[in-house]
Scaffold this active site. Structure first.
Site, short mmCIF file in Angstrom:
data_model
loop_
_atom_site.label_atom_id
_atom_site.label_comp_id
_atom_site.label_asym_id
_atom_site.label_seq_id
_atom_site.Cartn_x
_atom_site.Cartn_y
_atom_site.Cartn_z
N CYS A 101 -9.39 6.15 2.90
CA CYS A 101 -8.07 6.25 3.53
C CYS A 101 -7.59 7.71 3.52
CB CYS A 101 -7.08 5.31 2.82
SG CYS A 101 -5.59 5.02 3.77
N HIS A 212 -10.00 -0.16 2.43
CA HIS A 212 -10.02 0.12 1.00
C HIS A 212 -11.03 -0.77 0.27
CE1 HIS A 212 -6.41 2.73 0.56
NE2 HIS A 212 -6.06 2.16 1.70
N GLU A 214 -12.05 -0.39 -2.75
CA GLU A 214 -11.61 -0.55 -4.16
C GLU A 214 -10.54 -1.63 -4.28
OE1 GLU A 214 -10.41 1.63 -2.16
OE2 GLU A 214 -8.26 1.79 -2.56
#
Lengths: 252, 1056
Positions: A101, A212, A214
């Site tokens: 990002c 994302h 994660e």
């Protein structure tokens, strides 16, 4: 005992996904260190030091410098002028780089993928937080090995990738030839050229993406997880990218 | 040198900024919008750099130019890639039609207003020209360029004032076409001239305020003119205090005037403001009740209440007592234990008055302000979630607007953007909220912002809730600098909104400065570099140091040592400014250097202002000269107690009955309800907030099916669940309840409904409930019309407080934090006529609970074809006070009828009176204990749980079906009025579903524990809603295409 494989996660100036990024790296076996950009600049951390201590450099998501003057811009200037790291050289020495990002936006501003590509406001002009389905666009990215179609969340206002000269064939052919257009959305959420969600450099070791990974390391993060409650406690699709990185640098 | 930089989007790309402005023009002035054919938005920067041209050129290019998407105009500094003109003319040539009038509107910040982008531009110049001592300055603005055949100067002026800028913070100039075409504006002299200047130099003089000998009228006038909002009694109390001989001699010793200084008056005004002191909640109230509740709701409340706060809020929690309560009503936020290792704290604030004037800045500072409450809670906590609730007038409000009132769409657009920037940029997920529409919120919108945080229960061997300061600890101001922004915020919000409300009360937030400060504070906490801290919010240093000083017993600061944004601030401004992003921190003297060093390394500014002591006084100096000497005891306990007359008149509301045929009107009304803004999808809003950052999200505001595909669709969930600890499956649930429309019937019930809904919401997603160890805590936020001008509004407050208290006691749910806002009225003119608009008495209850194992959390959506649908909980629903009732009343009003002519539907054969849904807490206990896991064992067999709230049972069923693209069959019990069953509202109910294989286990358990339930249908594959009912001899039914429900509920294109 061999020394642990370390990952460096950068923080400071409005980066805000450092904790979960470090956590994802730890889950797959890395020893993750979160370090403030200012400290590394104060120490004048060199590329030699970086590559001798760390196998992975992660630029997490966030809102560095509030996206002022365009997303990732000031973070890139600060890395470029404060640390002067040559990330291509880091990769050439065996390192891996991940930008998620805002971290990806900074990689673009740093010129990792060349000068003919940029990232800008979503076509609809709005920030959007939703889950998307992504698929590999090439086979060359180390981070995306063995990956099928997966779901990940996006949370950004500036995720539209654009190429110079309205995506002229000349510009794009280089990206295609080197397999740099490595990650694509199934349904384009922001008007990104070719539905691109992520890019890698020509070695496949420096990788940036808007979604994302994660944020999907456990199944219970998925917006439809209660439909399959038996999988609660299990991993999420995003973990694979981190596992790939660990395999690559550990040789396992 | 001076440089003007303009950044334009290349013509081959759309311009999202211009598109956004066009959408806002469409909302505000549709006629002018039609006159505009083409619009582009340029970013403008004014720079001053002390460096030669050859250094400036590459720096400007590197910082501002993205050649793929932008053109850069700098006059003749850097050759433009745009074309031969090197300016706007190149852009004009790309406009599809060039025959019309071109206009430009240039917007910049007023002097002294926070300019975040300008700050970033300066930082960028510093980075790129590092070590060259170029002393860069930068300010930012924009230039909107419009083209249209009939675009007149008056139109453009209107847009400049009304859409592009908020004149409180922006200044603007019209740029005619001839000037746009020329490159004059890039000339260094022009740039220098236009460079944002600091505000005028103030005086550093301190005035003695002569109170002696003034009559009552003069004292009142003085308070009003100075914006102190001090009452006559308070003015007199202050005068008396300063006439005391001991006080006089102390003042003489310090060379202070005998009568109070203006600085001292300001400190009293801030500290005693309704906003800070909650005088109404601490008042002595004389209450009388006229008549009895027609619905049998508790009547005859106490006739005298000494402090509603002590009796009904803090007193309630004291009675409940739970082992996990760590700190309640003492600190910036309530603190509860999550487990052995960690504590959670929560706080909800309102920012109504600032948001009414500047919705964007008001909401942004609201959210970053409440974030600081968490950061300053205990010994410092990390914010992990935000909540937001907006109450505004209906977005399609058509009647003329009162003077200085913004249209609800603009309010909504601004506050949405404010929370987006405040929350997203801070990296704190916005996980829960609500939107409530009622035209009485036109006068003042209610903007609630909440935050929760996590902290270790012990740090450095000290419990997290400890608030301790030792004498000679240093007083540090940390974070942002002081400016003129936010002067008189606390006193201003303690007054009704008027046309003359001060503009200086508005502030802009700077989330990145705050993020840096926040990261620094938490790092310093873990290193043990400070003792305790609090935030600088309302009242600025006067409140923060004044409060912390009570911990040691005194403080002495020199405000001349505080870093300021610009010179020329007057001493009293330094003391009370509410400039954002600041904390006040008590640092032990031996840690002072380490604290400063870390701050510098983190790019955070700190000012060492003085020290805490045991003097009993709050002493303020300015460059060594005494400004104020305030007795802490008098400051915090010397204000007179308010006495309030309150009354409540019970009135029976019996709307007439209208006989509608349920088989024909039922589906129609359902569709109408689904598209009501109060019920319709909030996805447009939710998706613009980051609700997942920090990676803790388990239950999101929406459940979604077919993620990332063209068939994707999202339905609502009841509350959020987060997993705050990476290595544990423990979770926290956050939800809210708010139901102002019940205030029209009885505020006692309004409060009980808010409690019940908030608790149901978190139980639905899987919060635990029912034992002393089950952590479930509530936060109350009262927003009231001024109870001092109308005894019935004061009476409404008494009833709401007791409703809240009784519900909390019945459920054993303690209140841990709260806030009130008491002046939610507008006094002014509409079309020249005096009007007063008061909000309906509104209580927001935020509930936070623990989820033992997040793997067992639940969502609201039916999971598949064939699942059995139950109504769990009582079914005493009533149409009175329901969304259906509100809808029908609105229609009558729109047709010019009076409220008394209201009617509610019934089926053609039933004749009973309209009921009001009422609570039955004994039944509620059983339902909630079962659902909360302390009774029974089969809860896991449920596959969905959704609470029944606005709109009633059918709306809840539709919301559960929508997300999955299925259909359902619902059977209304025979001889039950289908209107009331389907659309009535009440307490304690849920729509739940399970696989048919589980029904026998669940039904047996419900029977065993006396949990009321009703098997009311099943999920079916065909995407239709079928409703069966029987009011007469024969069973009847209707069915409705789910696609129509979905369209009504989504209201595509209605929202921005």
């Amino acid at each position: 005992m061999s020394s642990p494989l370390r990952a460096l996660v950068i923080t400071g100036d409005g980066i805000n996904c450092e904790t979960e990024t470090a956590e994802a790296l730890r889950l797959v076996g890395f020893e993750a260190e979160i370090r403030h950009l200012n400290d590394m600049i104060a120490e004048s951390m060199t590329l030699d030091h970086l590559s001798s201590r760390y196998s992975v450099l992660a630029l997490p998501g966030g809102f560095s410098f509030a996206d002022d003057l365009s997303s990732g811009k000031l973070l890139a200037l600060k890395i470029q002028h404060g640390l002067r790291w040559d990330l291509a050289a880091f990769a050439a020495r065996g390192g891996l780089v991940l930008g998620v990002c805002n971290g990806f936006q900074a990689l673009i501003r740093l010129g990792i993928f060349g000068k003919s590509v940029t990232i800008t406001n979503n076509e609809q002009g709005k920030f959007v937080n939703k889950w998307v389905r992504v698929v590999r666009g090439s086979d060359s990215c180390v981070w995306l090995k063995r990956m099928g179609t997966i779901d990940l969340p996006i949370r950004h206002g500036e995720g539209r990738i654009l190429f110079q000269g309205s995506h002229s064939a000349e510009v794009v052919s280089k990206f295609e030839r080197y397999g740099m257009m490595c990650l694509k959305y199934e349904q384009n959420p922001n008007g990104s050229a070719f539905g691109l969600a992520g890019l890698c450099d020509s070695t496949g070791r420096i990788f940036g993406l808007m979604p994302h990974p994660e944020a999907f390391v456990r199944w219970t993060s998925h917006p439809e997880w209660t439909y399959q409650p038996d999988r609660a406690g299990g991993p999420g699709d995003g973990l694979l990218m981190f596992q790939n990185a660990f395999q690559e640098v550990s040789g396992k | 040198m001076f440089v003007r930089v303009e950044v334009a989007r290349r013509p081959e790309f759309n311009d999202p900024e211009a598109d956004r402005i066009l959408r806002r023009i469409e909302m505000a002035h549709p006629k002018i919008r039609r006159a505009i054919r083409w619009a582009r938005m340029l970013q403008v920067y004014w720079l001053e750099v002390q460096a030669p041209r050859e250094q400036v050129i590459p720096a400007v290019s590197a910082i501002f130019h993205d050649p793929v998407v932008n053109w850069l105009f700098t006059g003749d500094l850097i050759p433009s890639t745009a074309g031969s003109h090197g300016g706007l003319l190149d852009l004009f040539e790309s406009a599809p039609q060039r025959s019309g009038n071109f206009w430009g509107i240039e917007r910049r910040f007023r002097p002294g207003v926070t300019d975040n982008v300008g700050r970033s531009a300066r930082e960028a110049l510093d980075i790129v020209l590092a070590g060259k001592n170029t002393h860069p300055r930068a300010s930012s603005g924009c230039l909107l360029v419009l083209e249209g055949v009939d675009l007149k100067e008056s139109d453009v002026t209107l847009l400049a004032k009304d859409v592009l800028s908020n004149e409180l913070i922006h200044s603007w100039t019209l740029v005619p076409a001839v000037e746009l075409r020329s490159n004059e504006r890039f000339q260094p002299d022009h740039v220098r001239f236009g460079f944002s200047r600091s505000p005028m130099k103030g005086s550093d003089r301190v005035h003695e305020v002569a109170l002696d000998g003034l009559n009552d009228q003069a004292l009142t006038d003085m308070s009003r003119e100075a914006l102190w909002a001090l009452s006559l009694d308070e003015m007199k109390a202050i005068r008396k205090h300063f006439q005391d001989n001991r006080v006089k001699s102390l003042r003489t010793d310090r060379d202070l005037p005998i009568q109070p200084t203006d600085v001292e008056m300001e400190v009293f005004a801030q500290t005693w403001s309704e906003h800070c002191k909650h005088k109404i909640f601490n008042a002595t109230i004389h209450y009388r009740e006229i008549g009895e509740s027609p619905w049998g709701v508790r009547s005859s409340l106490p006739e005298r209440v000494d402090s509603l706060f002590k009796t009904t809020i803090a007193g309630t929690t004291a009675e409940i007592q739970r082992p996990w309560l760590l700190s309640v009503f003492k600190d910036n936020a309530g603190i509860v234990a999550l487990d052995e290792e960690d504590a959670i704290c929560i706080k909800v604030e309102t920012h109504n008055s600032p948001s009414a004037l500047d919705p964007y800045g008001g909401a942004l500072t609201g959210i970053v302000g409440v974030n600081r409450d968490i950061l300053g809670c205990g010994r410092g906590a990390k914010p992990i979630f935000n909540t937001d609730v907006f109450c505004v007038a209906k977005p399609d409000y058509l009647a003329p607007l009162p003077d200085r009132i913004l249209h609800p769409r603009r309010i909504l657009d601004g506050v949405r953007k404010g929370v987006e920037d405040g929350g997203n940029q801070s990296g704190i997920p916005t996980v829960n909220g609500a939107l409530v529409f009622d035209d009485r919120f036109l006068g003042k919108p209610l903007i609630y912002c909440g935050t929760g945080g996590i902290m270790p229960r012990m740090s450095g061997g000290i419990p997290c809730q400890t608030k301790e300061i030792r004498p000679s600890d240093r007083v540090f101001m940390v974070g942002g600098r002081i400016g003129k922004d936010g002067i008189h915020g606390a006193t201003f919000s303690s007054l009704a909104l008027q046309e003359s409300s001060p503009t200086s009360a508005v502030q802009l937030g700077d989330p990145i400065t705050q993020k840096r400060m926040s990261d620094f504070i938490l790092e310093a906490r873990d290193l043990g570099l400070y003792r305790t801290l609090t935030d600088n919010g309302a009242g600025g240093l006067s409140s923060s140091v004044g409060e912390l000083a009570t911990l040691s017993g005194g403080a002495k600061i020199d405000v001349g040592l505080a870093k300021t944004k610009y010179p020329g601030l007057r001493p009293y401004e330094l003391v009370i400014s509410e400039s954002q992003e600041r904390m006040t921190v008590a640092v032990p003297p031996e840690k002072r250097d380490a604290f400063k060093v870390l701050a510098q390394r983190r790019g955070v500014e700190v000012s060492d202002l003085g020290e805490f002591n045991t003097s009993g006084f709050f002493e303020i100096l300015y460059n060594g000269k005494a400004l104020a000497l305030i007795d802490l005891k008098f400051l915090h306990h010397g204000g007179p107690t308010l006495e309030i007359e309150a009354s409540w008149t019970h009135e029976n509301q019996t709307p007439g009955k209208i006989e509608w045929d349920f088989s024909i009107d039922g589906p129609k009304r359902l569709l109408e309800l689904l598209e009501r803004p109060n019920i319709a999808s909030k996805e447009w809003l939710i998706r613009q907030y980051d609700h997942e950052v920090q990676g803790m999200s388990v239950i999101k505001p929406l459940h979604t099916r077919m993620v990332g595909t063209p068939s994707e669709f999202s339905g609502p969930n009841d509350a959020a669940v987060l997993k705050p600890k990476p290595n544990k499956n423990i979770g926290i649930a956050v939800g809210c309840g708010i139901n102002p429309k019940l205030s029209d019937l009885d505020p006692y019930l309004m409060a009980q409904s808010a409690v019940d809904e908030s608790v149901r919401n978190i139980l639905a997603v899987g919060a635990e409930y029912g034992t002393a160890e089950s952590m479930l805590a509530l936060v109350d936020n009262f927003c009231w019309p001024d109870p001092l001008v109308d005894t019935e509004k004061a009476g409404a407050l008494v009833r709401a407080c007791f409703g809240l208290r009784d519900a909390c006691l019945e459920l054993g749910a303690p209140l841990i934090s709260g806030k009130d806002s008491m002046k939610n009225d507008y006094v002014g003119k509409r079309e020249g006529k005096e009007i007063r608009i008061s909000v309906p008495p509104t209580l927001l209850v935020t509930a936070m609970g623990r989820v033992k194992d997040i793997r067992k959390a639940r969502t609201a959506d039916f999971k598949g074809d064939g699942q059995s649908i139950y109504l769990l909980g009582g079914r005493q629903f009533g149409l009175l006070g329901s969304e259906m009732h509100a809808m029908l009343m609105e229609r009558i009003r729109e047709k010019g009828g009076s409220q008394n002519s209201a009617v509610l539907p019934t089926s053609n054969l039933l004749t009973k009176e309209h009921r009001l849904g009422l609570p039955d807490w004994r039944v509620a206990q059983r339902i909630y204990r079962w659902l909360g896991g302390s009774l029974g064992e089969h809860q896991e067999r449920l596959s969905s749980v959704h609470d029944v709230s606005e709109g009633g049972v059918l709306v809840a069923v539709v919301e559960s079906i929508l997300g999955r693209g299925l259909g359902g069959l619902i059977q209304v019990p025979r001889y039950e009025d289908p209107w009331e069953f389907c659309f009535g509202e009440g307490f304690h109910s849920f729509v739940v579903s399970c696989s048919p294989a589980h029904t026998q286990f669940l039904e047996a358990e419900w029977k065993n524990y006396e949990v009321p339930f009703l098997a009311m249908g099943h999920v079916q594959k065909a995407p239709r809603l079928e409703v069966q009912f029987q009011t007469g001899v024969k069973p009847e039914s209707w069915s409705l295409d789910m696609d129509l429900c979905r369209k009504a509920w989504s209201r595509e294109g209605y929202w921005e």
